[in-house]
Design an enzyme around this catalytic site. Structure first.
Site, PDB file in Angstrom:
ATOM      1  N   SER A 185       1.067  -1.287   0.059  1.00  0.00           N
ATOM      2  CA  SER A 185      -0.155   0.019  -0.006  1.00  0.00           C
ATOM      3  C   SER A 185       0.882   1.099  -0.012  1.00  0.00           C
ATOM      4  O   SER A 185       2.249   1.202   0.056  1.00  0.00           O
ATOM      5  CB  SER A 185      -0.924   0.077   1.199  1.00  0.00           C
ATOM      6  OG  SER A 185      -0.340  -0.041   2.676  1.00  0.00           O
ATOM      7  N   GLY A 186       0.390   2.348  -0.190  1.00  0.00           N
ATOM      8  CA  GLY A 186       1.056   3.547   0.045  1.00  0.00           C
ATOM      9  C   GLY A 186       1.887   3.900  -1.266  1.00  0.00           C
ATOM     10  O   GLY A 186       2.892   4.456  -1.443  1.00  0.00           O
ATOM     11  N   GLU A 231     -11.328   3.801  -6.864  1.00  0.00           N
ATOM     12  CA  GLU A 231     -10.333   3.267  -6.233  1.00  0.00           C
ATOM     13  C   GLU A 231     -10.458   2.339  -5.047  1.00  0.00           C
ATOM     14  O   GLU A 231     -11.109   2.901  -3.991  1.00  0.00           O
ATOM     15  CB  GLU A 231      -9.451   4.612  -5.949  1.00  0.00           C
ATOM     16  CG  GLU A 231      -8.051   4.199  -5.155  1.00  0.00           C
ATOM     17  CD  GLU A 231      -7.273   5.237  -4.404  1.00  0.00           C
ATOM     18  OE1 GLU A 231      -7.792   6.391  -4.520  1.00  0.00           O
ATOM     19  OE2 GLU A 231      -6.509   5.038  -3.797  1.00  0.00           O
ATOM     20  N   GLU A 245     -10.369  -8.033   3.880  1.00  0.00           N
ATOM     21  CA  GLU A 245     -11.251  -7.098   3.855  1.00  0.00           C
ATOM     22  C   GLU A 245     -11.713  -6.838   2.523  1.00  0.00           C
ATOM     23  O   GLU A 245     -12.833  -6.083   2.249  1.00  0.00           O
ATOM     24  CB  GLU A 245     -10.919  -5.659   4.495  1.00  0.00           C
ATOM     25  CG  GLU A 245     -10.530  -5.834   6.084  1.00  0.00           C
ATOM     26  CD  GLU A 245      -9.130  -6.394   6.129  1.00  0.00           C
ATOM     27  OE1 GLU A 245      -8.389  -6.598   5.423  1.00  0.00           O
ATOM     28  OE2 GLU A 245      -8.622  -6.259   7.439  1.00  0.00           O
ATOM     29  N   VAL A 285       8.279  11.684  -8.944  1.00  0.00           N
ATOM     30  CA  VAL A 285       8.306  12.810  -9.503  1.00  0.00           C
ATOM     31  C   VAL A 285       8.604  13.957  -8.128  1.00  0.00           C
ATOM     32  O   VAL A 285       8.327  13.587  -7.027  1.00  0.00           O
ATOM     33  CB  VAL A 285       7.048  13.476 -10.123  1.00  0.00           C
ATOM     34  CG1 VAL A 285       7.254  12.982 -11.440  1.00  0.00           C
ATOM     35  CG2 VAL A 285       5.935  13.077  -9.650  1.00  0.00           C
ATOM     36  N   CYS A 296      -9.157  27.024  12.721  1.00  0.00           N
ATOM     37  CA  CYS A 296      -9.848  26.182  13.779  1.00  0.00           C
ATOM     38  C   CYS A 296      -9.245  26.429  15.276  1.00  0.00           C
ATOM     39  O   CYS A 296      -9.246  27.287  15.835  1.00  0.00           O
ATOM     40  CB  CYS A 296     -10.049  24.965  13.218  1.00  0.00           C
ATOM     41  SG  CYS A 296     -11.798  24.328  14.029  1.00  0.00           S
ATOM     42  N   LEU A 297      -8.260  25.345  15.464  1.00  0.00           N
ATOM     43  CA  LEU A 297      -7.911  25.341  16.865  1.00  0.00           C
ATOM     44  C   LEU A 297      -6.623  26.420  16.871  1.00  0.00           C
ATOM     45  O   LEU A 297      -6.770  27.061  17.883  1.00  0.00           O
ATOM     46  CB  LEU A 297      -7.004  23.949  17.158  1.00  0.00           C
ATOM     47  CG  LEU A 297      -6.476  23.934  18.476  1.00  0.00           C
ATOM     48  CD1 LEU A 297      -7.552  23.856  19.683  1.00  0.00           C
ATOM     49  CD2 LEU A 297      -5.348  22.852  18.690  1.00  0.00           C
ATOM     50  N   HIS A 331     -12.174  25.561   8.391  1.00  0.00           N
ATOM     51  CA  HIS A 331     -10.972  25.189   7.647  1.00  0.00           C
ATOM     52  C   HIS A 331     -10.884  25.538   6.063  1.00  0.00           C
ATOM     53  O   HIS A 331     -11.548  24.712   5.342  1.00  0.00           O
ATOM     54  CB  HIS A 331     -10.902  23.691   7.911  1.00  0.00           C
ATOM     55  CG  HIS A 331     -11.035  23.086   9.094  1.00  0.00           C
ATOM     56  ND1 HIS A 331      -9.756  22.751   9.743  1.00  0.00           N
ATOM     57  CD2 HIS A 331     -11.772  22.836  10.108  1.00  0.00           C
ATOM     58  CE1 HIS A 331      -9.714  22.369  11.183  1.00  0.00           C
ATOM     59  NE2 HIS A 331     -11.003  22.298  11.320  1.00  0.00           N
ATOM     60  N   GLU A 339      -8.546  25.225   4.132  1.00  0.00           N
ATOM     61  CA  GLU A 339      -7.530  24.588   3.381  1.00  0.00           C
ATOM     62  C   GLU A 339      -8.463  23.398   2.654  1.00  0.00           C
ATOM     63  O   GLU A 339      -7.971  22.890   1.734  1.00  0.00           O
ATOM     64  CB  GLU A 339      -6.629  23.708   4.241  1.00  0.00           C
ATOM     65  CG  GLU A 339      -7.005  23.126   5.378  1.00  0.00           C
ATOM     66  CD  GLU A 339      -7.585  23.470   6.627  1.00  0.00           C
ATOM     67  OE1 GLU A 339      -7.857  24.493   6.935  1.00  0.00           O
ATOM     68  OE2 GLU A 339      -7.472  22.814   7.903  1.00  0.00           O
TER      69      GLU A 339
HETATM   70  N1  GLN Z   1     -10.810  20.908  19.328  1.00  0.00           N
HETATM   71  C1  GLN Z   1     -11.390  22.276  18.686  1.00  0.00           C
HETATM   72  C2  GLN Z   1     -12.991  22.033  18.599  1.00  0.00           C
HETATM   73  O1  GLN Z   1     -13.324  21.200  18.624  1.00  0.00           O
HETATM   74  C3  GLN Z   1     -10.992  22.641  17.315  1.00  0.00           C
HETATM   75  C4  GLN Z   1     -11.250  21.720  16.249  1.00  0.00           C
HETATM   76  C5  GLN Z   1     -10.230  21.715  15.169  1.00  0.00           C
HETATM   77  O2  GLN Z   1      -9.351  22.237  15.023  1.00  0.00           O
HETATM   78  N2  GLN Z   1     -10.748  21.092  13.950  1.00  0.00           N
HETATM   79  O3  GLN Z   1     -13.438  23.072  18.671  1.00  0.00           O
END
Ligand code: GLN
Length: 553
Positions: free
Chosen positions: A26-27, A152, A161, A252, A391-392, A515, A517
């Site tokens: 895998s990987g 995939e 599995e 690459v 987030c955090l 988030h 990202e």
């Molecule tokens: N732990 C924090 C919360 O639950 C931040 C969550 C996170 O960073 N995705 O609110």
């Protein structure tokens, strides 16, 4: 013919399927190979979608430990899924839903629920046909409306599995026309000590496939280098495919080069012709070429970013690394993201942010490393280093400000310190009393309204942003006035929820409860990341304003 309710089969739909399996180990990056082929088919004008099959018993990846399993990727519908779906979204520039991640947990859950409801009318419920039918139905439902669906199968051929899935694919091939289905098998071609490319592991893996009734149509060899013609011939002979059905996928420097490699090898052409799609493909001159231009563009600068997090968790933030790379592509610069252990900052250690152009504190859970993250944020705030908190990283920026600017000693998030005298971050009211861990956070896409005249408004170029969430805690409304009076600005809200913070006097200090990202794409970088690099590049050039207007968000 009406759709078969059990298997979803409807011959009038005319979907084509590429089934991708892996062998030897895998990987190997079979997901990247598959996504790259999909990218090229999309460039040729086809509507491409993808399914990732994960043969584990977890219903989704939400409860999986990121130390072992890597990133939990979040979809717009709140699905917490395998990180491979992130690659499909980035390569194909599509938005997927949880249905695109088929897991054994989901399949068994629905079959057992149907059994309890009496839907099987007294039959003995079995792996074949009930589990395999459910697998086929799920894949066909996702494929509906697309030209080509890439499926995939996670893991390697021979895993216990994975068996029901491979059996389901065998039945698929039995039910549909030859030109609707293509089996691609990706294996490793290792080198012997005398530098020879070895095909035996591939031969064994294909033997295993054939023993369960699957004959691959295409073989892709993952190798340090392109496969020698001799190696290709040997694979063709022993695995019973034409030599031109054997492709190399050499290492690459960057995953975004893989579509170019696959194109140079002609894999997409082969797939198109085998699926009988060649005459529907756009002519070469009309194909989308943005990807190649993006990947081969000359870089004009360099930005060093520190990503601050817990020791050993580097692999859990693929989307953050990728979003930084995308922002680099938008600015035409290389981004070097270095993982900095948050422990380095704890207990009076200064950590090392002297040489970096920007700091990112990503999302996370639990208490380990948080004091270090708070110190890193203080460092970025006081020393005018561009900062992005996700987030955090947003929540800890609030904690840092409360402690060090407002002087609220011991301020913290109630997640990390239940006894804190100042819970500036507190549990979302609807989360109180929630005991189940799976799929119960505030998840998925929500709209944030953005105030005009703010940094957030400038980077998004819009009065609202729809971004993905995954959290249980939020800024405690009781502290908002105090924090704002001390200079912190909350510039984006979703209902009563603070979603974005910024510091007006800082070169760039932005935090998001969401988030961003997860929506970043190579061709459409995420605005908060683009803004971060913009500020970093400004500082590099001594504050001379690089024309932000050049960057298309
Ligand atoms: N732990 C924090 C919360 O639950 C931040 C969550 C996170 O960073 N995705 O609110």
């Amino acid at each position: 013919m009406p759709t078969d309710p059990e298997t979803g089969y409807d011959e009038t739909l005319g979907n084509k399927f590429v089934f991708v399996t892996g062998g030897v180990m895998s990987g190997l990056g079979k997901g990247i190979t598959a996504a790259s082929t999909g990218r090229l088919l999309a460039n040729a004008g086809f509507d491409v979608t993808a399914v990732k099959v994960d043969p584990y018993l977890n219903v989704d990846a939400g409860t999986m430990n990121p130390f072992q399993h890597g990133e939990v990727y979040v979809l717009k519908d709140g699905g917490e899924v395998d990180l491979d779906l992130g690659n499909y979204e980035r390569f194909l520039d599509i938005d997927m839903t949880s249905d695109h991640n088929v897991t054994t947990g989901k399949v068994y859950r629905s079959v057992i629920e149907k059994e309890r409801a009496g839907d099987y009318l007294g039959k003995t419920v079995q792996v074949i046909p009930h589990i395999t039918d459910d697998i086929k139905r799920r894949i066909r439902e996702v494929a509906r409306g697309s030209d080509v669906c890439i499926v995939e199968v996670g893991g390697t051929v021979g895993d216990i599995e994975g068996m029901p899935y491979l059996e389901a694919l065998r039945q698929f091939a039995h039910e549909q026309a030859d030109e609707d289905i293509l089996f691609v098998h990706v294996t490793l071609i290792p080198y012997s000590t005398n530098g020879e490319q070895k095909t035996k592991p591939t031969q064994h893996s294909v033997k295993e496939l054939r023993s369960i009734g699957l004959q691959p149509d295409v073989l892709v060899g993952r190798c340090d280098d392109p496969l020698d013609p001799k190696t290709k011939e040997k694979i063709a002979l022993f695995c019973d495919v034409p030599t031109d059905a054997v492709f190399s996928n050499p290492d690459v420097e960057d995953i975004y080069q893989v579509p170019l490699v696959v194109e140079d090898e002609g894999l997409d052409e082969y797939v198109t012709s085998e699926l009988d799609l060649a005459d529907r493909a756009l002519p070469e001159s009309e194909r989308e070429s943005g990807w190649r231009e993006l990947v081969t563009q000359e870089q004009t600068g360099h930005v060093d970013v520190a990503l601050v997090g817990k020791y050993g968790l580097e692999d859990a933030y693929i989307s953050v690394y990728e979003a930084l790379k995308h922002a680099g592509l938008a600015h035409n610069v290389n981004v070097d993201t270095e993982w900095v252990h948050s422990e380095n900052f704890a207990d009076g250690h200064e950590g090392d942010l002297n040489d970096v152009d920007a700091v990112v504190v990503p999302g996370g859970f639990g208490s380990r490393g948080t004091e270090g993250k708070i110190e890193a944020i203080r460092n970025a705030r006081e020393n005018d280093i561009p900062y992005l908190g996700l987030c955090l990283g947003f929540q800890m920026a609030v904690v840092e400000y409360a402690r060090n600017v407002l002087g609220l000693d011991g301020a913290h998030s109630a997640e990390i310190d239940e006894e804190t005298p100042h819970p500036v971050i507190d549990i979302l009211p609807e989360q109180e009393g929630v005991d189940d861990m799976g799929g119960t956070m505030r998840l998925g896409a929500h709209v944030t309204e953005i105030e005009s005249g703010t940094v957030a408004h400038e980077v998004y170029g819009d009065a609202s942003a729809t971004e993905r969430h995954r959290h249980r805690y939020e800024v405690n409304p009781e502290y908002i006035d105090g924090l704002e009076a001390a200079g912190l600005r909350f510039s984006g809200e979703s209902g009563r929820r603070m979603e974005i913070l910024e510091l007006p006097e800082h070169p760039y200090f932005l935090g998001t409860q969401f988030h961003p990202e997860f929506r970043s794409r190579p061709t459409r970088a995420s605005p908060p990341f683009v803004g971060l690099l913009d500020a970093a590049l400004d500082l590099q050039s001594g504050g001379a304003d690089r024309d932000a207007g050049e960057v298309e968000l």
